[in-house]
Write a protein that holds these residues in place. Structure first.
Motif, PDB file in Angstrom:
ATOM      1  N   ALA A 239     -15.652  36.469 -12.524  1.00 43.35           N
ATOM      2  CA  ALA A 239     -13.977  36.282 -13.450  1.00 43.35           C
ATOM      3  C   ALA A 239     -13.413  35.995 -12.374  1.00 43.35           C
ATOM      4  N   SER A 240     -12.063  35.431 -12.368  1.00 46.67           N
ATOM      5  CA  SER A 240     -11.027  34.933 -11.661  1.00 46.67           C
ATOM      6  C   SER A 240      -9.848  34.879 -12.494  1.00 46.67           C
ATOM      7  N   LEU A 241      -8.601  34.924 -11.800  1.00 50.00           N
ATOM      8  CA  LEU A 241      -7.697  34.982 -12.885  1.00 50.00           C
ATOM      9  C   LEU A 241      -6.886  33.814 -12.111  1.00 50.00           C
ATOM     10  N   GLU A 242      -6.835  32.502 -13.617  1.00 50.43           N
ATOM     11  CA  GLU A 242      -5.982  31.238 -12.897  1.00 50.43           C
ATOM     12  C   GLU A 242      -4.248  31.353 -13.396  1.00 50.43           C
ATOM     13  N   HIS A 243      -4.131  32.469 -14.038  1.00 51.11           N
ATOM     14  CA  HIS A 243      -2.764  32.631 -14.144  1.00 51.11           C
ATOM     15  C   HIS A 243      -2.488  33.528 -15.475  1.00 51.11           C
ATOM     16  N   GLN A 244      -0.904  33.690 -15.134  1.00 52.30           N
ATOM     17  CA  GLN A 244      -1.025  35.183 -15.382  1.00 52.30           C
ATOM     18  C   GLN A 244       0.359  35.135 -15.837  1.00 52.30           C
ATOM     19  N   ASP A 245       0.342  35.375 -17.347  1.00 56.98           N
ATOM     20  CA  ASP A 245       2.386  35.889 -17.575  1.00 56.98           C
ATOM     21  C   ASP A 245       2.083  37.329 -18.060  1.00 56.98           C
ATOM     22  N   HIS A 246       3.832  38.040 -18.612  1.00 55.73           N
ATOM     23  CA  HIS A 246       3.579  39.471 -19.600  1.00 55.73           C
ATOM     24  C   HIS A 246       2.964  39.132 -20.308  1.00 55.73           C
ATOM     25  N   SER A 248       0.268  37.284 -21.676  1.00 53.87           N
ATOM     26  CA  SER A 248      -1.439  36.622 -21.512  1.00 53.87           C
ATOM     27  C   SER A 248      -1.681  35.729 -20.054  1.00 53.87           C
ATOM     28  N   ALA A 249      -2.852  36.211 -20.339  1.00 50.50           N
ATOM     29  CA  ALA A 249      -3.586  36.400 -19.064  1.00 50.50           C
ATOM     30  C   ALA A 249      -4.526  34.751 -18.938  1.00 50.50           C
ATOM     31  N   THR A 250      -4.945  33.629 -18.256  1.00 47.85           N
ATOM     32  CA  THR A 250      -5.408  32.728 -18.100  1.00 47.85           C
ATOM     33  C   THR A 250      -6.625  33.106 -17.419  1.00 47.85           C
ATOM     34  N   LEU A 251      -7.982  33.329 -17.343  1.00 46.85           N
ATOM     35  CA  LEU A 251      -9.092  33.497 -17.389  1.00 46.85           C
ATOM     36  C   LEU A 251     -10.347  32.426 -16.731  1.00 46.85           C
ATOM     37  N   ARG A 252     -10.791  32.294 -15.633  1.00 49.49           N
ATOM     38  CA  ARG A 252     -11.739  31.763 -15.477  1.00 49.49           C
ATOM     39  C   ARG A 252     -13.348  32.288 -15.440  1.00 49.49           C
ATOM     40  N   ASP A 313     -33.631  22.436  -8.199  1.00 53.11           N
ATOM     41  CA  ASP A 313     -34.259  23.225  -6.917  1.00 53.11           C
ATOM     42  C   ASP A 313     -32.779  23.711  -6.208  1.00 53.11           C
ATOM     43  N   LYS A 314     -31.390  23.278  -6.761  1.00 50.71           N
ATOM     44  CA  LYS A 314     -30.560  24.506  -6.733  1.00 50.71           C
ATOM     45  C   LYS A 314     -29.453  25.198  -7.143  1.00 50.71           C
ATOM     46  N   GLY A 315     -29.732  25.460  -8.189  1.00 44.67           N
ATOM     47  CA  GLY A 315     -29.506  25.885  -9.466  1.00 44.67           C
ATOM     48  C   GLY A 315     -27.785  25.357 -10.009  1.00 44.67           C
ATOM     49  N   SER A 316     -26.936  26.155 -10.813  1.00 44.14           N
ATOM     50  CA  SER A 316     -26.652  26.378 -12.215  1.00 44.14           C
ATOM     51  C   SER A 316     -25.186  26.672 -11.849  1.00 44.14           C
ATOM     52  N   VAL A 317     -24.256  25.712 -12.752  1.00 45.32           N
ATOM     53  CA  VAL A 317     -22.689  27.298 -12.705  1.00 45.32           C
ATOM     54  C   VAL A 317     -22.116  26.496 -13.973  1.00 45.32           C
ATOM     55  N   PHE A 318     -22.935  27.374 -14.702  1.00 37.03           N
ATOM     56  CA  PHE A 318     -22.156  27.532 -16.509  1.00 37.03           C
ATOM     57  C   PHE A 318     -20.178  28.138 -16.087  1.00 37.03           C
ATOM     58  N   SER A 319     -18.992  27.453 -16.959  1.00 35.55           N
ATOM     59  CA  SER A 319     -17.993  27.996 -16.256  1.00 35.55           C
ATOM     60  C   SER A 319     -17.390  27.378 -17.730  1.00 35.55           C
ATOM     61  N   PHE A 320     -16.584  28.383 -17.665  1.00 33.40           N
ATOM     62  CA  PHE A 320     -14.922  27.873 -19.262  1.00 33.40           C
ATOM     63  C   PHE A 320     -13.906  28.806 -18.448  1.00 33.40           C
ATOM     64  N   SER A 321     -12.709  28.222 -19.334  1.00 28.73           N
ATOM     65  CA  SER A 321     -11.764  29.124 -19.397  1.00 28.73           C
ATOM     66  C   SER A 321     -11.015  29.357 -20.942  1.00 28.73           C
ATOM     67  N   VAL A 322     -10.556  30.500 -20.475  1.00 29.70           N
ATOM     68  CA  VAL A 322      -9.863  31.102 -21.985  1.00 29.70           C
ATOM     69  C   VAL A 322      -8.413  31.821 -21.427  1.00 29.70           C
ATOM     70  N   ARG A 323      -8.052  31.391 -22.619  1.00 30.86           N
ATOM     71  CA  ARG A 323      -6.683  32.337 -22.217  1.00 30.86           C
ATOM     72  C   ARG A 323      -6.443  33.811 -23.536  1.00 30.86           C
ATOM     73  N   LEU A 324      -6.010  34.692 -23.025  1.00 25.79           N
ATOM     74  CA  LEU A 324      -6.413  35.968 -23.667  1.00 25.79           C
ATOM     75  C   LEU A 324      -4.511  36.997 -23.317  1.00 25.79           C
ATOM     76  N   ARG A 325      -5.262  37.726 -24.562  1.00 25.86           N
ATOM     77  CA  ARG A 325      -3.459  38.463 -24.765  1.00 25.86           C
ATOM     78  C   ARG A 325      -3.924  39.494 -23.913  1.00 25.86           C
ATOM     79  N   ARG A 326      -2.640  39.888 -22.951  1.00 25.61           N
ATOM     80  CA  ARG A 326      -2.767  41.153 -22.156  1.00 25.61           C
ATOM     81  C   ARG A 326      -2.788  42.732 -23.522  1.00 25.61           C
TER      82      ARG A 326
END
Length: 754
Positions: A239-246, A248-252, A313-326
């Motif tokens: 989990a990583s933080l893409e953007h946040q304000d007072h 909400s936060a957009t998490l990856r 033979d090297k793997g996969s990465v499934f990813s998505f971003s969502v905006r959630l209220r704080r």
């Protein structure tokens, strides 16, 4: 002077007043010369033109008639089509209603018992349990929740199809959600030799508002898939933080694995319902291909897009971003910095992701932290710190490391006189747990089971610091609490089960039985194991990937015939409990049938039916077995000293609490059974008398009340024979004798009294 007319009609000439051409022809007949000929040609042309017009008029009239007929037919067809469409729409709506009603009814029928299991399990979790018992109860809860997830997948797919899926916002703890997910799949990952971690940096908001159930559902699908297709390396939830304000936060979010990967041509279709990467995937790995289809729709409902990056033979990465209220609610928190600030800690782990997690957590707590990547590197760091006059006060060791495992490293640390004493904390998987004595013998102060929640690690380290680094912790909180054991059985068993939780249950139920267990995960592995080794009994799951239990049983029977050896008992383990399923198992060559879920008693009784009679134990006698006879029991003695000495010896050997639990359980159960027997006698209900006597017979043998057990057997046999007078006489005697046994047990073990 007036001009003469061109044509003069002779008086009395016959003409057709209604046909101009006929009149013209009549006139021309009377004329001669060039003018008459020219007029005849004009008249012929006019006649031909008029004939053509008549033909066109007739054709137009026919076309109009045809058009009217065709229009009528088209209108009729349209009306029929409209009626057919209306009927199809009504049929589709009826089918949709029927499907919804079926899903709702099935959901209700399945959820009702599942809710009972969850509810009773939660009650169990609120009682006093040993560490092992609590972990088992938590596994039950997580497994049932996973089952509910499968049911929800089916319902959700239906909702998505109809556009009725809704998200529900509520406050949730992101770290707790990810840690619970890791706990759910921890054993599965360990058995595969795969490291499973969740990475949530300290800067990412933890308290959020959103549909955590749907978020958990997405992670469950992604992590389950990642583990299924990963045979080495690791699976990491990031989990990583893409953007946040007072507000909400957009998490990856990303689920990264080192598995088999996905071919480029297959990536476009893996998000389709009921589709996997290729046709061989389902045969080898199982599954419906529904999880990813639901996940991509759920992510879209949350305003994101599920993406995949992969290399074969090297793997996969499934990813998505969502905006959630704080969530700005003030939650009580522990002081995570004061207690550990400045503590000099070395963490040793060969996995880079684990070291990164330690670095983030320990730095957040204010620790003076370093990391080592293996045992040799750790010893080098420890010696260098000691030479520099800043020795480490505490070390966190991983059990599984290449070259030198955690136990060996601990022994080296303790034996190295150049190193000052320090506190050692061991992290290992569930199946690696040793006894408290074994850990202490290696210098381990505290043992934690992976995956370790952040707050559990913090509390452990804080407690060790507050108690002068483990002065009394090991004695105050036993590292391993063992379950009561019974007299061992004898034999070598092959356990064939593809479900990790079911394997854990079977292994745990057979723990302490004295049996040698070989465990495999599918029918092909079972056949391979049977080819290389003789077994006294095979516990065979029926539904498995690669090779199911029925086919594997047939292959084993062929091997036995080729080798001219006696058939090995094979017992089916299956969740299909219908009457015809037993017949199918027996027809496949199996000898017995045990329906899931089964109890420890049911498993024990089944083992006693097929293993050697000499292996029978007095601790849990078979339903129709006589109570065990002991050579040192005196005539008329209420309690058999040998049986009680068995439990007392267990207590002295470190199985603390086993005697109290057994005696307390007997006191409670026997009072209930005696009451049931008395009520059944009053009502002349000898079936009830027999059932109570049967239950009291076995439990009395466990605590050494052999005389009472024998008397209960007489009650049971008299009821079966229809000798109700004899049964009543023996039952009254058992009631009186049971009261005396209870008094004797209560006097001998007063701490067991309720």
């Amino acid at each position: 002077m007036a001009a003469s007319p061109l044509l003069v009609v002779a008086p009395g000439a016959a003409t057709d007043k209604h046909d101009p051409l006929a009149r013209l022809e009549s006139l021309l007949a009377r004329l001669d010369g060039p003018l008459a000929q020219e007029l005849r040609e004009v008249a012929t042309s006019i006649e031909q033109a008029l004939a053509g017009e008549r033909q066109r008029a007739e054709a137009l009239s026919e076309a109009q008639a045809d058009a009217l007929v065709n229009s009528a037919m088209i209108m009729s067809d349209l009306q029929a089509s409209q009626a057919e469409l209306e009927r199809a729409r009504e049929a589709a709506e009826a089918a949709s209603r029927a499907k919804s009603e079926f899903l709702a009814n099935m959901s209700h029928e399945i959820r009702t018992p599942i809710n009972g299991v969850l509810g009773m399990n939660e009650i169990l979790l609120r009682t006093e349990l040993s560490a092992k018992q609590r972990r088992c109860a938590v596994t039950i809860r997580n497994s049932v929740e996973a089952l509910l997830g499968v049911i929800n997948d089916i319902l959700d797919f239906s909702k998505i199809e109809s556009g009725k899926l809704e998200l529900h916002e509520s406050p949730f703890d992101l770290r707790a959600l990810l840690e619970q997910l890791v706990e759910l799949y921890a054993e599965n990952a360990h058995e595969r030799g795969v490291e499973l971690n969740a990475v949530l940096p300290s800067g990412v908001p933890n308290h959020l508002l959103g549909d955590d159930a749907r978020l958990r559902q997405i992670f469950t699908n992604l992590v389950g898939n990642a583990l299924k297709f990963t045979h080495r390396g690791e699976v990491v939830i990031e989990a990583s933080l893409e953007h946040q304000d007072h507000d909400s936060a957009t998490l990856r979010f990303a689920v990264r694995d080192t598995g088999i990967g996905i071919a480029p041509e297959a990536r476009a279709r893996i998000f389709d319902a009921f589709t996997q990467a290729d046709s061989s995937t389902q045969r080898r790995y199982g599954g419906t291909g529904l999880g990813l289809a639901i996940s991509v729709q759920l992510v879209r409902c949350m305003g994101g897009e599920l993406c995949v990056e992969s290399e074969l033979d090297k793997g996969s990465v499934f990813s998505f971003s969502v905006r959630l209220r704080r969530d700005h609610t003030e939650y009580p928190t522990e002081d995570e910095r004061g207690a550990l600030a400045g503590v000099h800690i070395l963490a040793i782990d060969d996995n880079e992701t684990n070291r990164a997690i330690y670095r983030d957590q320990l730095s957040h707590w204010g620790c003076d932290f370093d990391a080592a990547y293996d045992g040799a590197h750790a010893l080098e760091c420890l010696r260098e710190a000691a030479r520099a006059g800043r020795p480490y006060e505490l070390a966190i060791l991983d059990m599984h490391m290449p070259g030198m495992d955690g136990l060996e490293l601990a022994r080296h640390i303790v034996a190295d006189r150049a190193l000052p004493p320090m506190t050692l904390v061991m992290l290992s998987s569930i199946s690696d747990q040793l006894s408290a004595e074994q850990y202490r013998a290696c210098g381990i102060t505290q043992h934690l089971t992976k995956p370790v929640r952040q707050h559990e690690l913090f509390r452990c380290l804080r407690r060790l610091c507050l108690t002068a680094f483990g002065e009394t912790v090991a004695q105050a909180e036993p590292l391993v609490q063992a379950a009561p054991a019974v007299t061992p059985l004898h034999g070598r068993l092959l356990v064939v089960e593809d479900n990790a939780v079911n394997r854990e249950v079977i292994i745990d139920l057979l723990d302490g039985e004295g049996l040698t267990l070989d465990v495999v995960t599918n029918g092909q592995e079972a056949v391979d194991a049977f080819t290389a080794q003789r077994y006294d009994l095979v516990l065979m799951d029926c539904q498995m990937p690669v090779l199911d239990g029925f086919t594997a049983t047939g292959a084993i029977r062929v091997l036995e015939r080729e080798r001219d050896q006696q058939p090995t008992p094979i017992v089916a383990l299956t969740a299909n409990a219908l009457e015809g399923d037993r017949g199918r198992c027996l027809a496949a060559g199996m000898d017995d049938y045990l329906a899931k879920p089964f109890t420890a008693i049911g498993l024990r009784e089944m083992l006693e039916r097929w293993l050697k009679p000499a292996a029978l134990t007095a601790a849990t006698p078979a339903a129709d077995a006589a109570p065990p006879a002991h050579a040192d029991v005196a005539p008329g003695e209420l309690l058999n000293p040998a049986a009680l000495a068995h439990f007392e010896a267990r207590e002295r050997a470190g199985r603390h609490g086993v005697l109290q639990r057994v005696v307390s359980a007997y006191l409670d159960q026997s009072r209930t059974l005696i009451g049931q027997m008395r009520d059944a006698l009053t009502a002349n209900n000898f079936d009830g008398v027999r059932e109570a006597a049967h239950a009291l017979k076995s439990s009395s043998a466990v605590v050494g009340a052999d005389t009472l057990s024998t008397l209960c057997r007489e009650v049971e046999e008299s009821c079966r024979a229809g000798d109700f007078a004899g049964a009543a006489s023996a039952a009254h005697g058992a009631i009186v004798l049971c009261g005396e046994v209870l008094i004797a047990l209560g006097a001998r073990y007063p701490q067991s009294q309720p």
